[in-house]
Design an enzyme around this catalytic site. Structure first.
Site, short mmCIF file in Angstrom:
data_model
loop_
_atom_site.label_atom_id
_atom_site.label_comp_id
_atom_site.label_asym_id
_atom_site.label_seq_id
_atom_site.Cartn_x
_atom_site.Cartn_y
_atom_site.Cartn_z
N LYS A 165 -11.48 79.19 55.61
CA LYS A 165 -11.63 77.68 55.98
C LYS A 165 -12.74 77.05 56.38
CE LYS A 165 -7.19 78.75 55.25
NZ LYS A 165 -6.96 78.51 53.79
N ASP A 241 -3.91 73.14 45.44
CA ASP A 241 -3.35 73.84 45.74
C ASP A 241 -2.10 72.77 46.48
OD1 ASP A 241 -4.53 73.60 48.35
OD2 ASP A 241 -3.73 75.61 49.30
N LYS A 265 2.37 77.37 45.59
CA LYS A 265 2.73 77.56 47.52
C LYS A 265 3.77 77.27 46.74
CE LYS A 265 -0.75 76.21 49.92
NZ LYS A 265 -1.05 76.29 51.35
MG MG Z 1 -5.30 76.34 50.90
#
Ligand code: MG
Length: 367
Positions: A165, A241, A265
């Site tokens: 991240k 995403d 997702k």
């Molecule tokens: Mg992501």
């Protein structure tokens, strides 16, 4: 076969470590999970789960799932759950949008259809690969040293895929990317997930500064318009995403060449039925995929695993297992679990794992 009852359960799933999202979004500590049990007049019962990754991440709201089900239930009761397209249309008619509220019902219907056919969902969808799927870690650390330590911890549990991240400070992001690439092992899959944390200018600064490394960035900016605006100005591969919500998003991304990889997702896009169309659009355009539960228990992970199993091995990069980040296990250790950094498709019919019903408490609603 008809749906005769929909029972809705609300379960809090505490995170092992509180989670801060990039871009100054609020911290959260507990995921709000909705479990749905659908009973049929044929004696079969199916389970679904909808668990957003907190309500500060994307427009998805745990209580909103339960409110949405209340609105949709009268339109779904009496339908044949094996006809997932009929159920999908009924939900879309009763409540346009609100895809995250639909995924648990969609999942429970696929579970019943699988049980009725005596097949795992992946096989019912047309054929499930038994190649174990690599689980992507979530490396949310901030400094170079912490990042190394977290990746090491995951490596000890067998992980070969890492979602690092980034998306805070540009200089720190560049330093962390360079350091992770230095310690990256052959065969490891590393994705740098910006979580929409950069402006267009910031994205281009990092992408240019790391151009020699050819690393992949997930969701570098807030919107598809932002990603489109920088598209011709850098050479980095991109995964999308959070901006991949509808089939129209998928066709725009492929038509305009906005990304090389889809991150699907399941809860975000409304479940398996809608996600399968995105998979086909991706495959038609040579786009690889990551498949993820948006959050949740082993049930949600299992749903993602079924879709991942319907993607050719060469095009499926990894899955993500939220179960390793929460401290409550609603299925008592059953279902697919991390084995050397991979999830193995369950062979049982339907979704392949059900929760321990008595551990869920009383349903908060029954329709
Ligand atoms: Mg992501």
């Amino acid at each position: 076969m008809k749906i005769k009852r929909i029972s809705v359960y609300h379960v809090d799933l505490p995170l092992e470590h509180p989670y801060w999202l990039s871009g100054g979004r609020l911290k959260f500590e507990v995921l709000d999970a909705t479990l749905v049990k659908i009973d049929t007049d044929a004696g079969l019962s199916g389970w679904g789960e909808g668990t957003p990754w907190g309500h500060t991440y994307v427009p998805a709201h745990g209580p909103g799932i339960r409110a949405g089900i209340k609105t949709m239930a009268p339109f779904v009761l009496g339908l044949d759950p094996r006809r997932v397209l009929d159920v999908e249309r009924a939900m879309d008619l009763a409540l346009p949008g609100h895809l995250y509220a639909k995924s648990p019902i969609d999942m429970a219907c696929w579970d019943i259809a699988g049980q009725a056919a005596n097949l795992p969902i992946a096989d019912l969808m047309g054929g499930g690969s038994r190649t174990p799927r690599a689980i992507a870690s979530s490396v949310g650390a901030k400094t170079v040293e912490e990042t190394r330590a977290v990746i090491d911890r995951y490596r000890q549990r067998g992980y070969i895929a890492h979602s690092v991240k980034i998306g805070g400070d540009v200089e720190r992001d560049i330093a962390r990317i360079r350091d992770v690439e230095e310690i990256r092992r052959p065969g490891e899959i590393v994705l740098y997930d910006v979580n929409r944390g950069w402006t267009r200018q910031q994205a281009l600064r990092v992408m240019h500064a790391t151009e020699d490394l050819q690393v992949m960035f997930e969701q570098p900016c807030e919107t598809l318009d932002d990603i489109a605006a920088i598209c011709g100005k850098h050479a980095a591969p991109v995964s999308v995403d959070e901006s991949l919500v509808t089939l129209q998003d998928a066709t725009r991304i492929t038509r305009d060449g906005l990304a090389e990889v889809f991150g699907i997702k399941l809860n975000r896009v409304g479940g398996l039925t809608k996600a399968a169309r995105m998979r086909d659009v991706a495959l038609a355009h040579g786009i690889d995929m990551f498949v993820m539960a948006t959050g949740g228990s082993v049930l949600a992970d299992c749903e993602a695993l079924h879709l991942a199993a319907t993607i050719p091995d060469a095009n499926c990069r990894a899955v993500w297992a939220c179960q390793d980040m929460i401290t409550v296990d609603i299925a008592g250790g059953r279902g697919p679990r991390n084995r050397d950094g991979h999830l193995h498709l369950p062979e049982g019919p339907g979704v392949g794992v059900h929760p321990n019903e008595d551990a869920l408490g009383d349903p908060v609603a029954v329709y």
